[in-house]
Motif scaffolding. Structure first.
Motif, short mmCIF file in Angstrom:
data_model
loop_
_atom_site.label_atom_id
_atom_site.label_comp_id
_atom_site.label_asym_id
_atom_site.label_seq_id
_atom_site.Cartn_x
_atom_site.Cartn_y
_atom_site.Cartn_z
N ASP A 1 0.83 -1.08 -0.54
CA ASP A 1 -0.36 -0.35 0.01
C ASP A 1 1.23 1.17 -0.19
OD1 ASP A 1 -2.37 -1.23 0.14
OD2 ASP A 1 -2.70 -1.50 2.05
N ARG B 1 1.12 2.39 -3.73
CA ARG B 1 -0.56 3.10 -4.09
C ARG B 1 0.12 4.22 -3.58
NH1 ARG B 1 -1.39 -2.90 -4.26
NH2 ARG B 1 -0.99 -3.82 -1.49
N SER C 1 0.62 6.95 -3.85
CA SER C 1 -0.16 8.11 -4.17
C SER C 1 0.16 7.67 -5.99
CB SER C 1 1.50 9.38 -5.19
OG SER C 1 2.13 8.40 -5.89
N ASP C 2 -1.13 6.57 -5.86
CA ASP C 2 -1.78 6.23 -7.32
C ASP C 2 -3.77 6.46 -7.00
OD1 ASP C 2 -3.59 5.21 -9.48
OD2 ASP C 2 -3.82 2.98 -8.39
N LYS C 3 -3.63 7.78 -7.79
CA LYS C 3 -4.88 8.05 -7.79
C LYS C 3 -6.16 7.79 -7.65
CE LYS C 3 -3.47 12.99 -7.38
NZ LYS C 3 -2.71 13.88 -8.44
N TRP D 1 -6.59 4.51 -6.84
CA TRP D 1 -6.44 3.44 -5.97
C TRP D 1 -7.70 3.97 -5.13
CZ3 TRP D 1 -3.59 3.52 -0.32
CH2 TRP D 1 -3.65 2.38 -0.63
N TYR E 1 -7.03 6.10 -1.68
CA TYR E 1 -6.26 7.42 -2.74
C TYR E 1 -7.09 8.52 -1.54
CZ TYR E 1 -4.30 11.16 -4.07
OH TYR E 1 -2.86 12.21 -4.65
N PRO E 2 -7.11 9.62 -1.07
CA PRO E 2 -5.44 9.76 -0.58
C PRO E 2 -4.92 8.81 0.67
CG PRO E 2 -6.26 11.50 -0.04
CD PRO E 2 -7.71 10.72 -0.30
N LEU E 3 -3.81 8.45 1.18
CA LEU E 3 -3.50 7.39 2.23
C LEU E 3 -3.04 8.57 2.86
CD1 LEU E 3 -3.61 4.44 3.48
CD2 LEU E 3 -1.32 4.36 2.59
N GLN F 1 8.02 6.71 -4.82
CA GLN F 1 6.58 7.88 -3.97
C GLN F 1 7.65 8.93 -4.20
OE1 GLN F 1 4.08 6.98 -4.21
NE2 GLN F 1 4.11 4.71 -4.11
N SER G 1 4.47 13.85 -3.07
CA SER G 1 3.65 13.58 -2.83
C SER G 1 3.26 13.40 -0.95
CB SER G 1 3.62 11.69 -3.39
OG SER G 1 4.46 11.02 -2.08
#
Lengths: 418, 423
Positions: B203, B207, B209-211, B213, B216-218, B250, B254
């Motif tokens: 994660d 993931r 900064s994976d928009k 996902w 997101y945002p984590l 990352q 981010s």
């Protein structure tokens, strides 16, 4: 869906890759049950496979109305063309082509090759296209390579049906950039008139966009495929103690034969259980023989001259490496044929087929060090040979004309609904 | 009580230069120093230094309740010493806080554990010594390259004197069991096994900064909440990442470092503590034995060795390489021995994978194979010059045995002599 296709070559009478590709593509498209293809050829021989399409010989289509007895017509063209068809064409002659020299049936003579008066033959082909456009029923026109663009363009003007041109090569590939203005003009006019352009690789697509100024959305790539080899099991690799590295193709500037000789020289400096073969003929053959002698490797470097049919497959199967260092290759089907018989291939990055092959070695055509390195690796490291052989064969077996045919069909549908 | 065990991996192989076949036998230098330096400097500036600083801050601000572990491969340590000694200093600073543990791993980040037990042992010892030299600390937990593990490797680790080992928490080993407990080896009960929670780890790594996902945002808040929500009896959450996640995989923009900073505060709120692998084995009870008859690893979906040994190319390269282990051990040449270590990095074999060659500097698996095999061919010629391949390995082994026994014998006799003289 009825397609009227204009071609120039069709197996078994082939001179280059165009015939092979025309055959494969039409056969692949014929798998679609609602597809009817009429394929026009300058001069069919009668031994073509017509099981999946209808072949029309341009040399049997009258362009000038001449009164002759039905018996005479049958006697002259009966073996290849039905009398009814001839009469139907004759009734649909709308323009005066009496300036063209014709035989007693009103038909034009075609060589069906690449003669000196090629441009004249191309324009005669256009005349035939006009008659066919008036007499046949079709939904779309499809022209294969520049020789047939004028015919397709004329057929479009007459029928109002959309035209798709299929770019198998451009003059930029054949001439290393030194284009013939006449050829360029014909190519450009055909592309301008087309409703959509199909290219055989992204490389060619870029040329069409950059050099022929076509809008990118009008150009789509449909990569060529390869016909499954019949009797693949009968082509068996002969056992020999030495390794064989083969170049096969026209020995011309476009194919980059000199880079092969230089790479061979590099390899032979280090190892000596390898032989090199250059099969084919062409205007650079003598220069290559000279170069081989100059590099002092003539005892290990051999020229076979022009090969055909089974000989080609046998040589490919006997080889341990197949190499195609083309300077510019729109697609290049021969590495796929080599991989079919289990021979690892080295291809230039400037070849269209490099875009779809993962299990072939890709180098720049000028990078003789990389090429020599790859040859050395394949003949010295067993895993390299084994992996390229097995993975390459599996890969090439999954590239089928049926899939390519479906992509072409999609383009037809798109053009017709525009 | 829940404990989070963070551990960060630093590994970078030496960049191999373009080595053509006509250089075999002529050129014995295999590295592209410029490329190596460029890559390590990029990592240092974008990731290692800022992340080290952040962790040091966290440790101070959290009153030393934040703890974590590092595993730095031998070849990476060498590169840092050469090209970025400030990073070594920064790790020394971290080591001085007492909140950081260093793990031991095969020196060259190699696959020796699978191909040659003796070599594996030698490299682990070499690495332990290196860690001790640099950080004044004898590592106690073993981390195999690529988290490769099987019962056999566990047993070997135990024989080498390690009490704990870290393992990828793949389903093949765990089955229905949870990764959130401490386990032990089926035969060697004293060898404790820590299992990575790959979901929570990935994660962050992949993931964060994976928009696209869904999560997101984590945020640290959300992340710790997930951990807090796990069943109360689950007490050990192992989150292990490549260190380059911070700043490189990352990007700093981010907010990855702020995320890391916020983790301890959120943990305190939920009463979650931090723990290092060795502490975990001392403080926690093992719940069950865990058997791993097949070799597993991290990295790919399959959690097996296929990324490194899956195809013919990799098999041939590895077999040729490890076939000369005994001979190299006999050699006395320093450069030869160093090359032997450096060309073993697992990365070179992963570059030969058709499916899993991410980050590869080569165009294709074949390109990677050709370059490596040319280098290996030259290396083998050098080994052969020392100990011709006409001598059988068995013969060599016998020779080796005699030599080692001779040494033992000599030292024994010297001791006896010494004691006698004393009398």
């Amino acid at each position: 869906m009825k397609a009227l296709m204009f071609g120039w070559e069709f197996p078994p009478q082939i001179l280059g890759g165009l015939g092979t590709a025309s055959y494969g593509l039409t056969k692949g498209m014929a798998q679609q049950t609602d597809m009817e293809i009429t394929f026009v050829l300058p001069k069919p021989n009668g031994d073509e496979d017509q099981s999946f399409l209808r072949l029309v010989g341009a040399n049997h289509v009258p362009v000038v109305y001449k009164e002759t007895s039905n018996e005479y017509i049958e006697q002259i063209i009966g073996k290849l063309t039905r009398l009814d068809d001839y009469l139907h064409y004759r009734n649909n002659i709308r323009y005066d082509f009496s300036r063209i020299s014709t035989n007693e049936l009103g038909c034009i003579y075609f060589s069906g090759r690449y003669p000196d008066n090629l441009v004249e033959e191309i324009s005669n082909y256009e005349a035939v296209a006009s008659v066919l456009a008036h007499s046949l029923d079709f939904d779309i026109i499809h022209s294969h390579d520049w020789l047939t663009y004028p015919a397709g363009k004329f057929a479009k003007q007459i029928s109002g049906k959309p035209l798709v041109v299929h770019v198998h090569a451009t003059d930029f590939d054949r001439s290393r950039g030194n284009v013939n203005p006449t050829v360029y003009a014909i190519e450009k006019a055909g592309m301008d008139a087309a409703d959509h352009i199909i290219t055989v690789s992204n490389l060619t697509r870029q040329t069409v966009i950059d050099k022929y100024h076509q809008p990118p959305h009008k150009v789509t790539t449909v990569h060529n495929a390869v016909e499954p080899l019949e009797h693949a099991e009968t082509v068996i690799k002969a056992q020999r103690s030495e390794k064989l590295v083969t170049f096969l193709g026209r020995i011309t500037m476009q194919k980059g034969p000199e880079y092969f000789v230089e790479a061979a020289h590099r390899v032979l400096e280090k190892t000596n259980n390898v032989r090199f073969v250059m099969a084919g003929s062409g205007d650079m053959m003598h220069a290559m023989i000279d170069l081989v002698a100059k590099r002092n490797i003539a005892d290990r470097f051999h020229f076979t001259g022009f090969l055909k049919g089974k000989q080609v497959h046998q040589l490919l199967a006997d080889s341990d490496v197949y190499i195609m260092p083309s300077v510019s290759e729109p697609f290049g089907i021969s590495p796929l044929e080599a991989m079919q018989v289990g021979t690892p291939s080295i291809i230039s990055k400037q070849s269209g087929c490099a875009e779809i092959l993962a299990h072939a070695i890709k180098t720049d055509y000028w990078d003789i060090d990389a090429m020599a390195d790859a040859i050395y690796a394949i003949v010295h490291y067993p895993a390299m040979y084994k992996s390229l052989r097995n993975e390459g064969k599996a890969e090439v077996d999954s590239i089928t004309w049926e899939k390519a045919g479906l992509k072409v069909r999609k383009i037809y549908d798109m053009v017709l609904h525009q | 009580m829940k404990n989070i065990c963070f551990y960060f991996q630093l590994h970078l192989p030496y960049a191999l230069k373009r080595y053509r076949f006509f250089e075999i036998g002529n050129d014995h230098y295999y590295y592209d120093d410029f490329q190596t330096e460029e890559t390590i400097r990029l990592l240092v500036e974008k990731s290692y230094l800022p992340a080290n600083k952040t962790i040091l801050d966290i440790i101070h601000h959290s009153n030393k309740t934040f703890k974590c572990a590092f595993s730095i491969s031998g070849c990476t340590l060498e590169q840092l010493e050469q090209y970025a000694p400030e990073v070594i200093d920064s790790f020394r600073e971290l080591a001085a806080t007492g909140c950081v543990e260093f793990l031991v791993e095969p020196y060259a980040h190699s696959l020796a554990s699978v191909f040659n037990e003796l070599e594996f042992e030698r490299q682990v010892q070499l690495h332990a010594k290196k860690i001790e030299d640099l950080f004044g600390y004898r590592p106690t937990t073993l981390r195999n390259a690529e988290l490769i593990y099987s019962d056999e490797i566990g047993e070997k680790a135990y024989q080498m004197g390690y009490q704990s080992i870290v393992v990828e928490g793949g389903r093949d080993i765990l089955g229905w069991k949870s990764a959130h407990y401490l386990y032990h080896h089926p035969h060697k009960k004293n060898l404790k096994i820590l299992m990575r929670d790959y979901k929570l780890s990935d994660d962050i790594t992949f993931r964060f900064s994976d928009k696209s996902w869904t999560d997101y945002p984590l945020t640290a808040d959300k992340y710790i909440q997930w951990i807090a929500n796990a069943p109360a009896e689950e007490e050990l959450i192992n989150i292990w990442l490549g260190y380059e996640t911070f700043g490189l995989k990352q990007d700093a923009s981010s907010g990855i470092l702020d995320f890391l900073k916020a983790i301890p505060y959120q943990a305190i709120v939920h009463g979650i503590e931090f723990i290092t692998p060795t502490e975990a084995t001392q403080k926690l009870e093992s719940k069950d034995s865990l058997s791993a008859p097949y070799t597993s690893a991290w990295g790919s979906e399959e959690k097996d060795l296929s990324s490194w040994t899956g195809n013919d190319l990799q098999q041939e390269a590895l077999q040729k390489l490890y076939a000369v282990t005994e001979r190299v051990h006999l050699c006395k040449h320093k450069t030869l021995k160093r090359d032997w270590l450096m060309i073993q990095s697992s990365d070179y074999f992963r570059y030969m994978s058709h499916r899993n060659a991410y980050n590869s500097p080569y165009d294709s698996a074949y390109d990677a194979f050709v370059n490596y095999m040319n280098i290996l061919s030259d290396f083998l010629l050098r080994v052969d010059a020392e100990y011709p391949s006409s001598i059988e390995n068995e013969e060599l082994n016998a020779l080796l045995k005699t030599i080692t026994e001779q040494e033992k014998e000599i030292s024994n006799l010297t001791k006896q002599l010494y004691t006698k003289n004393k009398k």
